[in-house]
Design a protein around this motif. Structure first.
Motif, PDB file in Angstrom:
ATOM      1  N   GLU A   1       0.867  -1.272   0.038  1.00 14.10           N
ATOM      2  CA  GLU A   1      -0.150   0.199  -0.124  1.00 14.10           C
ATOM      3  C   GLU A   1       0.923   1.279  -0.750  1.00 14.10           C
ATOM      4  OE1 GLU A   1      -2.571  -0.470   3.585  1.00 14.10           O
ATOM      5  OE2 GLU A   1      -3.485  -1.830   2.210  1.00 14.10           O
ATOM      6  N   GLY A   2       1.996   1.124   0.502  1.00 17.95           N
ATOM      7  CA  GLY A   2       3.022   2.256   0.708  1.00 17.95           C
ATOM      8  C   GLY A   2       3.671   2.607  -0.166  1.00 17.95           C
ATOM      9  N   GLY A   3       3.725   1.146  -1.908  1.00 12.30           N
ATOM     10  CA  GLY A   3       4.706   1.328  -2.622  1.00 12.30           C
ATOM     11  C   GLY A   3       6.039   0.715  -2.884  1.00 12.30           C
ATOM     12  N   PHE A   4       5.741   0.371  -1.797  1.00 11.14           N
ATOM     13  CA  PHE A   4       7.542  -0.292  -1.915  1.00 11.14           C
ATOM     14  C   PHE A   4       7.711  -1.646  -1.633  1.00 11.14           C
ATOM     15  CE2 PHE A   4       6.378   2.851   2.107  1.00 11.14           C
ATOM     16  CZ  PHE A   4       7.764   4.001   1.717  1.00 11.14           C
ATOM     17  N   LEU A   5       6.593  -2.260  -1.917  1.00 14.93           N
ATOM     18  CA  LEU A   5       6.796  -3.665  -2.726  1.00 14.93           C
ATOM     19  C   LEU A   5       5.713  -3.910  -3.966  1.00 14.93           C
ATOM     20  CD1 LEU A   5       6.622  -6.230   0.053  1.00 14.93           C
ATOM     21  CD2 LEU A   5       8.800  -5.874  -1.641  1.00 14.93           C
ATOM     22  N   THR A   6       6.163  -5.220  -4.856  1.00  7.28           N
ATOM     23  CA  THR A   6       4.638  -5.601  -5.577  1.00  7.28           C
ATOM     24  C   THR A   6       4.789  -7.075  -5.046  1.00  7.28           C
ATOM     25  OG1 THR A   6       5.616  -5.821  -7.562  1.00  7.28           O
ATOM     26  CG2 THR A   6       4.865  -3.839  -7.417  1.00  7.28           C
TER      27      THR A   6
ATOM     28  N   ASN B   1       2.734 -14.612  -9.022  1.00  4.86           N
ATOM     29  CA  ASN B   1       2.809 -15.934  -8.160  1.00  4.86           C
ATOM     30  C   ASN B   1       3.342 -15.922  -6.828  1.00  4.86           C
ATOM     31  OD1 ASN B   1       2.140 -17.862 -11.175  1.00  4.86           O
ATOM     32  ND2 ASN B   1       4.630 -16.950 -11.501  1.00  4.86           N
ATOM     33  N   HIS B   2       3.374 -15.173  -6.404  1.00  2.00           N
ATOM     34  CA  HIS B   2       3.247 -14.374  -5.009  1.00  2.00           C
ATOM     35  C   HIS B   2       4.837 -13.315  -5.074  1.00  2.00           C
ATOM     36  CE1 HIS B   2      -1.514 -15.029  -4.879  1.00  2.00           C
ATOM     37  NE2 HIS B   2      -1.347 -16.707  -5.218  1.00  2.00           N
ATOM     38  N   TYR B   3       5.615 -13.799  -6.342  1.00  3.89           N
ATOM     39  CA  TYR B   3       6.665 -13.648  -5.215  1.00  3.89           C
ATOM     40  C   TYR B   3       6.613 -11.495  -5.613  1.00  3.89           C
ATOM     41  CZ  TYR B   3       8.980 -17.560  -7.413  1.00  3.89           C
ATOM     42  OH  TYR B   3       8.953 -19.261  -7.412  1.00  3.89           O
ATOM     43  N   LEU B   4       7.354 -11.540  -4.240  1.00  2.11           N
ATOM     44  CA  LEU B   4       7.464 -10.511  -3.958  1.00  2.11           C
ATOM     45  C   LEU B   4       8.436  -9.998  -4.572  1.00  2.11           C
ATOM     46  CD1 LEU B   4       8.013 -10.525  -0.188  1.00  2.11           C
ATOM     47  CD2 LEU B   4       6.053 -10.260  -1.300  1.00  2.11           C
ATOM     48  N   HIS B   5       8.470  -8.866  -4.915  1.00  5.35           N
ATOM     49  CA  HIS B   5       9.679  -7.248  -5.806  1.00  5.35           C
ATOM     50  C   HIS B   5       9.246  -6.106  -5.143  1.00  5.35           C
ATOM     51  CE1 HIS B   5       9.663 -10.108  -8.796  1.00  5.35           C
ATOM     52  NE2 HIS B   5       8.343 -10.670  -8.667  1.00  5.35           N
ATOM     53  N   LEU B   6      10.685  -5.310  -5.219  1.00 10.03           N
ATOM     54  CA  LEU B   6      10.595  -3.551  -4.558  1.00 10.03           C
ATOM     55  C   LEU B   6      10.946  -2.735  -5.506  1.00 10.03           C
ATOM     56  CD1 LEU B   6      14.002  -4.870  -2.380  1.00 10.03           C
ATOM     57  CD2 LEU B   6      12.075  -4.211  -1.412  1.00 10.03           C
ATOM     58  N   THR B   7       9.841  -2.295  -5.120  1.00 13.76           N
ATOM     59  CA  THR B   7       9.960  -0.910  -5.997  1.00 13.76           C
ATOM     60  C   THR B   7      10.811  -0.391  -6.268  1.00 13.76           C
ATOM     61  OG1 THR B   7       8.892   0.133  -4.984  1.00 13.76           O
ATOM     62  CG2 THR B   7       7.334  -0.798  -5.829  1.00 13.76           C
TER      63      THR B   7
END
Length: 121
Positions: free
Chosen positions: A49-54, A58-64
């Motif tokens: 929500e804060g725009g730090f992650l997407t 496949n539910h993998y996390l990615h840093l913005t």
């Protein structure tokens, strides 16, 4: 959005795990940080929500870009303080734990001056 120390810790964990594994899921974060999966789920939601992650399909996390910037700064501080504390004789495990606390509370100005001082040696 103002990040608290715990949010910074989660971003740092994502960065570290990406460097180690390439791809990161919430369960990897839970294991790495030794926290519950619901805690990670809540943190990931807040950071998204804060725009730090997407997250991808496949539910993998990615840093913005923003998340990457914050994570790199925190990780740099963590490494710097761990190294400096070990250099003065602090047990590595204690140095790691203390660095984790220091990295969040020290001002940018003080950190930059300490870093410059460390480069003089």
């Amino acid at each position: 959005m103002k990040l608290h120390a715990s949010g910074e810790d989660y971003l740092e964990a994502v960065l570290v795990l990406q460097l180690e594994k390439g791809m990161v899921r919430s369960v990897d974060i839970a294991r790495h940080m030794e926290v519950s999966k619901p805690s990670v789920c809540y943190a990931v939601g807040t950071l998204r929500e804060g725009g730090f992650l997407t997250t991808d399909e496949n539910h993998y996390l990615h840093l913005t870009d923003l998340g990457q910037d914050v994570a790199e700064k925190i990780y740099e501080r963590h490494c710097f303080f761990t190294k400096q504390l070990i250099a003065i004789g602090v047990d590595p495990e204690t140095a790691e734990a203390d660095a984790c606390r220091i990295e969040h509370d020290i001002s940018a100005e003080t950190y930059e001056r300490l870093k410059a001082l460390g480069n003089l040696k």
